[in-house]
Write a protein that holds these residues in place. Structure first.
Motif, PDB file in Angstrom:
ATOM      1  N   TRP A 200      47.204  27.244  55.433  1.00  0.00           N
ATOM      2  CA  TRP A 200      48.499  27.351  54.465  1.00  0.00           C
ATOM      3  C   TRP A 200      48.506  26.595  53.155  1.00  0.00           C
ATOM      4  CZ3 TRP A 200      49.148  22.203  54.858  1.00  0.00           C
ATOM      5  CH2 TRP A 200      48.760  21.466  56.268  1.00  0.00           C
ATOM      6  N   VAL A 201      46.914  26.436  52.940  1.00  0.00           N
ATOM      7  CA  VAL A 201      46.814  25.796  51.651  1.00  0.00           C
ATOM      8  C   VAL A 201      45.905  26.836  50.579  1.00  0.00           C
ATOM      9  CG1 VAL A 201      45.489  23.980  50.501  1.00  0.00           C
ATOM     10  CG2 VAL A 201      46.310  23.484  52.845  1.00  0.00           C
ATOM     11  N   GLY A 202      46.536  27.208  49.777  1.00  0.00           N
ATOM     12  CA  GLY A 202      45.741  28.328  48.885  1.00  0.00           C
ATOM     13  C   GLY A 202      44.821  27.676  48.186  1.00  0.00           C
ATOM     14  N   GLY A 203      43.723  28.337  48.069  1.00  0.00           N
ATOM     15  CA  GLY A 203      42.448  27.736  47.228  1.00  0.00           C
ATOM     16  C   GLY A 203      42.688  26.999  45.879  1.00  0.00           C
ATOM     17  N   ARG A 204      43.696  27.810  45.210  1.00  0.00           N
ATOM     18  CA  ARG A 204      43.912  27.131  43.952  1.00  0.00           C
ATOM     19  C   ARG A 204      44.838  26.146  44.027  1.00  0.00           C
ATOM     20  NH1 ARG A 204      45.171  32.182  44.662  1.00  0.00           N
ATOM     21  NH2 ARG A 204      47.297  33.199  44.461  1.00  0.00           N
ATOM     22  N   TYR A 205      45.340  25.940  45.181  1.00  0.00           N
ATOM     23  CA  TYR A 205      46.310  24.756  45.596  1.00  0.00           C
ATOM     24  C   TYR A 205      45.685  23.604  46.309  1.00  0.00           C
ATOM     25  CZ  TYR A 205      49.819  28.197  43.663  1.00  0.00           C
ATOM     26  OH  TYR A 205      50.206  29.010  42.911  1.00  0.00           O
ATOM     27  N   SER A 206      44.412  23.729  46.462  1.00  0.00           N
ATOM     28  CA  SER A 206      43.740  23.000  47.666  1.00  0.00           C
ATOM     29  C   SER A 206      43.279  21.515  46.858  1.00  0.00           C
ATOM     30  CB  SER A 206      42.494  23.651  48.121  1.00  0.00           C
ATOM     31  OG  SER A 206      41.438  24.021  47.099  1.00  0.00           O
ATOM     32  N   VAL A 207      43.228  21.225  45.844  1.00  0.00           N
ATOM     33  CA  VAL A 207      42.512  20.178  45.366  1.00  0.00           C
ATOM     34  C   VAL A 207      43.152  18.647  46.057  1.00  0.00           C
ATOM     35  CG1 VAL A 207      44.040  19.466  43.294  1.00  0.00           C
ATOM     36  CG2 VAL A 207      41.859  18.931  43.141  1.00  0.00           C
ATOM     37  N   TRP A 208      44.333  18.988  46.615  1.00  0.00           N
ATOM     38  CA  TRP A 208      44.915  17.626  47.124  1.00  0.00           C
ATOM     39  C   TRP A 208      44.419  17.537  48.622  1.00  0.00           C
ATOM     40  CZ3 TRP A 208      47.548  16.453  43.248  1.00  0.00           C
ATOM     41  CH2 TRP A 208      48.101  17.403  42.381  1.00  0.00           C
ATOM     42  N   SER A 209      43.787  18.645  49.198  1.00  0.00           N
ATOM     43  CA  SER A 209      43.111  18.664  50.604  1.00  0.00           C
ATOM     44  C   SER A 209      41.768  17.835  50.478  1.00  0.00           C
ATOM     45  CB  SER A 209      42.955  19.967  51.060  1.00  0.00           C
ATOM     46  OG  SER A 209      41.879  20.709  50.457  1.00  0.00           O
ATOM     47  N   ALA A 210      41.005  18.253  51.686  1.00  0.00           N
ATOM     48  CA  ALA A 210      39.528  17.637  51.610  1.00  0.00           C
ATOM     49  C   ALA A 210      38.745  18.218  50.340  1.00  0.00           C
ATOM     50  CB  ALA A 210      39.070  18.310  52.893  1.00  0.00           C
ATOM     51  N   ILE A 211      39.090  19.231  49.984  1.00  0.00           N
ATOM     52  CA  ILE A 211      38.718  19.871  48.698  1.00  0.00           C
ATOM     53  C   ILE A 211      38.453  18.811  47.431  1.00  0.00           C
ATOM     54  CG2 ILE A 211      38.728  21.594  46.742  1.00  0.00           C
ATOM     55  CD1 ILE A 211      37.572  23.061  49.127  1.00  0.00           C
ATOM     56  N   GLY A 212      39.555  17.849  47.771  1.00  0.00           N
ATOM     57  CA  GLY A 212      39.322  16.719  46.669  1.00  0.00           C
ATOM     58  C   GLY A 212      38.293  15.828  47.036  1.00  0.00           C
ATOM     59  N   LEU A 213      37.414  15.853  47.906  1.00  0.00           N
ATOM     60  CA  LEU A 213      36.395  14.977  48.254  1.00  0.00           C
ATOM     61  C   LEU A 213      35.554  14.512  47.018  1.00  0.00           C
ATOM     62  CD1 LEU A 213      35.037  13.070  50.375  1.00  0.00           C
ATOM     63  CD2 LEU A 213      33.621  15.334  50.915  1.00  0.00           C
ATOM     64  N   PRO A 214      35.161  15.124  46.018  1.00  0.00           N
ATOM     65  CA  PRO A 214      34.370  14.501  45.163  1.00  0.00           C
ATOM     66  C   PRO A 214      35.336  13.392  44.543  1.00  0.00           C
ATOM     67  CG  PRO A 214      33.969  16.908  45.115  1.00  0.00           C
ATOM     68  CD  PRO A 214      35.222  16.656  46.016  1.00  0.00           C
ATOM     69  N   LEU A 215      36.317  13.647  44.245  1.00  0.00           N
ATOM     70  CA  LEU A 215      37.389  12.857  43.303  1.00  0.00           C
ATOM     71  C   LEU A 215      37.467  11.481  44.502  1.00  0.00           C
ATOM     72  CD1 LEU A 215      39.168  12.134  40.937  1.00  0.00           C
ATOM     73  CD2 LEU A 215      40.896  12.971  42.491  1.00  0.00           C
ATOM     74  N   MET A 216      37.535  11.636  45.577  1.00  0.00           N
ATOM     75  CA  MET A 216      37.763  10.508  46.696  1.00  0.00           C
ATOM     76  C   MET A 216      36.659   9.780  46.445  1.00  0.00           C
ATOM     77  SD  MET A 216      38.966  10.293  50.540  1.00  0.00           S
ATOM     78  CE  MET A 216      40.515  10.725  50.534  1.00  0.00           C
ATOM     79  N   LEU A 217      35.432  10.253  46.437  1.00  0.00           N
ATOM     80  CA  LEU A 217      33.955   9.499  46.215  1.00  0.00           C
ATOM     81  C   LEU A 217      34.258   8.923  44.984  1.00  0.00           C
ATOM     82  CD1 LEU A 217      31.641  12.262  47.804  1.00  0.00           C
ATOM     83  CD2 LEU A 217      31.895   9.937  49.106  1.00  0.00           C
ATOM     84  N   ALA A 218      34.397   9.368  44.089  1.00  0.00           N
ATOM     85  CA  ALA A 218      34.433   9.041  42.758  1.00  0.00           C
ATOM     86  C   ALA A 218      35.320   7.614  42.458  1.00  0.00           C
ATOM     87  CB  ALA A 218      34.525  10.000  41.748  1.00  0.00           C
ATOM     88  N   ILE A 219      36.422   7.837  42.793  1.00  0.00           N
ATOM     89  CA  ILE A 219      37.525   6.804  42.548  1.00  0.00           C
ATOM     90  C   ILE A 219      37.930   6.100  43.796  1.00  0.00           C
ATOM     91  CG2 ILE A 219      38.164   8.070  40.410  1.00  0.00           C
ATOM     92  CD1 ILE A 219      40.965   8.855  42.039  1.00  0.00           C
ATOM     93  N   GLY A 220      37.616   6.297  45.029  1.00  0.00           N
ATOM     94  CA  GLY A 220      37.701   5.693  46.170  1.00  0.00           C
ATOM     95  C   GLY A 220      39.098   6.150  46.848  1.00  0.00           C
ATOM     96  N   PRO A 221      39.317   5.961  48.012  1.00  0.00           N
ATOM     97  CA  PRO A 221      40.422   6.506  48.797  1.00  0.00           C
ATOM     98  C   PRO A 221      41.977   5.992  48.223  1.00  0.00           C
ATOM     99  CG  PRO A 221      38.731   5.862  50.279  1.00  0.00           C
ATOM    100  CD  PRO A 221      38.531   5.522  49.004  1.00  0.00           C
ATOM    101  N   ASP A 222      41.673   4.790  47.490  1.00  0.00           N
ATOM    102  CA  ASP A 222      43.242   4.223  47.197  1.00  0.00           C
ATOM    103  C   ASP A 222      43.469   5.103  45.619  1.00  0.00           C
ATOM    104  OD1 ASP A 222      43.361   2.397  49.004  1.00  0.00           O
ATOM    105  OD2 ASP A 222      42.545   0.666  47.994  1.00  0.00           O
TER     106      ASP A 222
END
Ligand code: F6P
Length: 499
Positions: free
Chosen positions: A258-280
């Motif tokens: 129920w998460v479309g590919g182009r709407y997935s940056v909020w999911s685990a697909i956003g992992l690179p961002l979380m690694l870059a700026i941290g979970p907070d």
């Protein structure tokens, strides 16, 4: 003729368009009644071919098409992706953790919270050097391998929030199946300190799997088969395929159909961002989007940013027959934003069949393009100012720079503010000294989206603004914004040619 084009609201707009005299708007400047705020962003729509009647008629169309009902269905988890019988719940990924959102009678929030926690643990370990490569070295390079929504979103947001990176890790994004992309990227990496994220919702995408295999071979040649477990993680909905590929399920972060590919940056697909700026930081990114979700859900349609933007798009696309929309961010950190929006908008609303399976008799999704200012000014703005095709523009202006240096920001903002005025005011033949080449017709429409500062929260809100704009348009056009069958034929034919 379709139900939509024969409907009273549509017909009223057709008549209104025929009687609309754009010249009455010449000289009209800032119109306070066409400015709105929401979720920390401000929309200035003063420079458009609209008057009070237009706004009223467009809002009638929105009511007639039941935006409110469809909005509720989306947020509630109803299977509005009807061709695939799926809910559309990227909004659940950024909902308050205390929320209860059900798909097929099951609350999806505990799953979302669970994956978010695993992601945060993993990100902390990598960032703190607790997660090490096979030779006990800290990770220095992260290579995200994915394409489409598994690339454009994480790449765009990781780049955009560079001022908030609080790690020395370098981030790379490989998408193209052209081997040049992976080869040139690997030249910048050391296998002992590189982490690969294989990002694919389906884990069947040929580009991603081909690049992932090449990356795996590169790593194994240098460090041996055992090293894979320490250097490869996957983000996918397809556990079996991930393990078949040789990535341990413990190193996989899931999401849902129920998460479309182009709407997935909020999911685990956003992992690179979380690694870059941290979970907070990532939590702030989600909170910014949530603020826009709240604005979209509770604000009356007449003051609702995504609704207004969507209606302006429909006005130009369907009643003035303008096929193109430019998105022009005046912030270099948003370099990939227009490219990201191309997939979001064009893959969602590039449809020719309505929800009932009938071929539509009206235009749908616009062609989206753009470049950051001021580069675009020296490339394609000529056509926007003086060409024969009118292109409505969104100017995105961030008002605070992360890199104050001499007059750079002043010049940037002055240009960003001058362009909408130049397009709107134009320059008469007389003002141009009767030189027709130097005449500017003016009355070229644009919006300005004011962003006080680019940060995780405002970026989240900005993306969500466009997501909801796209959704509202799909509701007006009675199309399903959440499938993408149009990408398949080419894929099938390429596979056949390979054989
Ligand atoms: O191009 C079609 C598409 O399915 C996109 O919708 C999607 O974002 C992209 O391919 C990648 O898909 P996946 O994440 O499954 O590899």
């Amino acid at each position: 003729m379709s139900v939509l084009t024969t409907s009273p609201a549509w017909q009223a707009l057709l008549t209104h368009q025929q009687q609309f005299d754009r010249e009455t708007l010449r000289g009209v400047k800032e119109r306070k009644e066409l400015q709105w705020q929401g979720a920390g962003l401000k929309l200035d729509a003063s420079r458009h071919w609209v008057n009070a009647d237009t706004v009223k008629l467009l809002l009638n169309l929105a009511s007639q098409q039941d935006i409110v009902g469809w909005r509720k269905k989306m947020f509630d988890g109803t299977a509005i992706n009807s061709t695939e019988d799926r809910a559309v719940l990227h909004t659940a990924l950024r909902a308050e953790e205390s929320a209860a959102i059900h798909v097929d009678g099951r609350n999806v929030m505990p799953d979302i919270i669970g994956v978010k926690k695993r992601l945060a643990d993993f990100a902390d370990k990598v960032r703190d050097g607790v997660w090490q490569g096979a030779t006990r070295q800290q990770i220095k390079s992260v290579v995200n391998i994915g394409i489409g929504g598994s690339d454009l979103g994480p790449k765009m947001v990781t780049e955009a929030l560079k001022p908030f990176h609080d790690t020395d890790m370098e981030f790379h994004f490989v998408s193209n199946v052209d081997s040049t992309h992976i080869v040139e990227t690997l030249k910048k990496c050391d296998p002992e300190t590189t982490l690969f994220i294989i990002a694919s919702k389906t884990f069947t995408t040929i580009e991603t799997l081909t690049n992932a295999k090449t990356a795996r071979k590169w790593l194994v040649e240098k460090l041996g088969e055992k090293a894979v477990a320490k250097h490869f993680v996957a983000v996918s909905t397809a556990t079996e395929k991930v393990t078949e590929f040789g990535i341990d399920a413990n190193n996989m972060f899931g999401f849902w159909d129920w998460v479309g590919g182009r709407y997935s940056v909020w999911s685990a697909i956003g992992l690179p961002l979380m690694l870059a700026i941290g979970p907070d930081g990532f939590a702030q990114f989600l909170a910014g989007a949530r603020a826009m979700d709240d604005h979209f859900q509770i604000t009356p349609l007449a003051d609702n940013l995504p609704v207004i933007m969507a209606l302006l798009g429909v006005w130009y696309r369907n009643f003035w027959n303008l096929p193109v929309q430019a998105v022009l961010p005046y912030d270099h950190y948003l370099e990939s934003f227009s490219r990201y929006l191309q997939q979001l908008d064009m893959e969602s609303n590039g449809k020719r069949v309505d929800r009932q399976g009938h071929v539509v008799d009206y235009e749908t999704g616009a062609i989206i393009f753009g470049e950051p200012g001021t580069n675009g000014q020296h490339a394609f703005y000529q056509l926007i100012h003086q060409g024969t095709t009118v292109i409505p523009c969104d100017f995105i202006i961030t008002h605070k720079t992360h890199n104050p240096r001499s007059d750079h920001h002043k010049i940037l903002v002055a240009n960003a503010s001058a362009q909408p005025d130049a397009l709107w005011q134009g320059r008469s033949l007389e003002q141009a000294g009767n030189n027709p080449y130097k005449e500017f017709p003016g009355l070229r429409p644009s919006s300005i989206i004011h962003v006080p500062e680019l940060n995780p929260s405002s970026l989240g809100a900005l993306i969500a603004l466009y997501e909801h704009k796209v959704f509202v348009q799909s509701v007006i056009w009675n199309i399903n914004a959440f499938d993408q069958f149009g990408v398949e034929l080419g894929k099938e034919m390429a596979t056949a040619m390979m054989k």
